[in-house]
Motif scaffolding. Structure first.
Motif, short mmCIF file in Angstrom:
data_model
loop_
_atom_site.label_atom_id
_atom_site.label_comp_id
_atom_site.label_asym_id
_atom_site.label_seq_id
_atom_site.Cartn_x
_atom_site.Cartn_y
_atom_site.Cartn_z
N GLU A 111 8.53 -11.92 3.31
CA GLU A 111 8.64 -11.44 4.70
C GLU A 111 9.75 -10.43 4.89
OE1 GLU A 111 11.15 -15.36 6.07
OE2 GLU A 111 8.99 -15.39 5.85
N ASP A 112 10.72 -10.39 3.98
CA ASP A 112 11.82 -9.44 4.13
C ASP A 112 11.68 -8.20 3.25
OD1 ASP A 112 12.25 -10.84 1.80
OD2 ASP A 112 14.34 -11.28 2.18
N ASP A 113 10.63 -8.12 2.45
CA ASP A 113 10.40 -6.92 1.65
C ASP A 113 10.01 -5.76 2.57
OD1 ASP A 113 10.92 -8.34 -0.63
OD2 ASP A 113 8.82 -8.62 -1.17
N HIS A 114 10.25 -4.56 2.11
CA HIS A 114 9.95 -3.37 2.90
C HIS A 114 8.80 -2.61 2.26
CE1 HIS A 114 14.39 -3.16 4.40
NE2 HIS A 114 13.79 -4.27 4.75
N LEU A 115 7.85 -2.18 3.07
CA LEU A 115 6.76 -1.35 2.61
C LEU A 115 7.15 0.11 2.84
CD1 LEU A 115 3.84 -1.00 1.60
CD2 LEU A 115 3.12 -1.16 4.00
N ILE A 116 7.12 0.89 1.77
CA ILE A 116 7.44 2.31 1.86
C ILE A 116 6.13 3.08 1.79
CG2 ILE A 116 8.69 4.23 0.80
CD1 ILE A 116 10.52 2.03 -0.47
N VAL A 117 5.87 3.91 2.79
CA VAL A 117 4.60 4.61 2.87
C VAL A 117 4.85 6.12 2.94
CG1 VAL A 117 2.50 4.93 4.23
CG2 VAL A 117 3.57 2.68 4.12
N PHE A 118 4.11 6.85 2.12
CA PHE A 118 4.13 8.31 2.18
C PHE A 118 2.78 8.77 2.71
CE2 PHE A 118 7.17 7.30 -1.15
CZ PHE A 118 8.25 8.07 -0.77
N ALA A 119 2.80 9.70 3.64
CA ALA A 119 1.54 10.23 4.18
C ALA A 119 1.70 11.72 4.45
CB ALA A 119 1.18 9.50 5.48
#
Length: 71
Positions: A47-55
């Protein structure tokens, strides 16, 4: 996915402590891009992990994020 660790109150930022915690999970890196090991492939997201998204643009991102399901 950016693997993040918390102590009781805040995010742990000490590099040595993060390395120790990663080793406990049999991980060698705290940012997992294109998982390459069995451990990375099978590691559940916390729950504390971060999703890194490139768009390429906001419209594309908003369209794709609608398909993401969080349990």
């Amino acid at each position: 996915i950016k693997v993040v660790f918390h102590d009781k109150e805040r995010i742990i930022i000490d590099a040595k402590e993060i390395k120790r915690l990663l080793q406990q999970e049999n991980l060698t890196r705290d940012v997992i891009v294109n998982p390459i090991t069995e451990t990375e492939i099978n590691r559940p997201v916390d729950e504390d992990d971060h999703l890194i998204v490139f768009a390429t643009n906001r419209k594309t991102l908003e369209k794709r994020v609608q398909n993401v399901v969080f349990d």
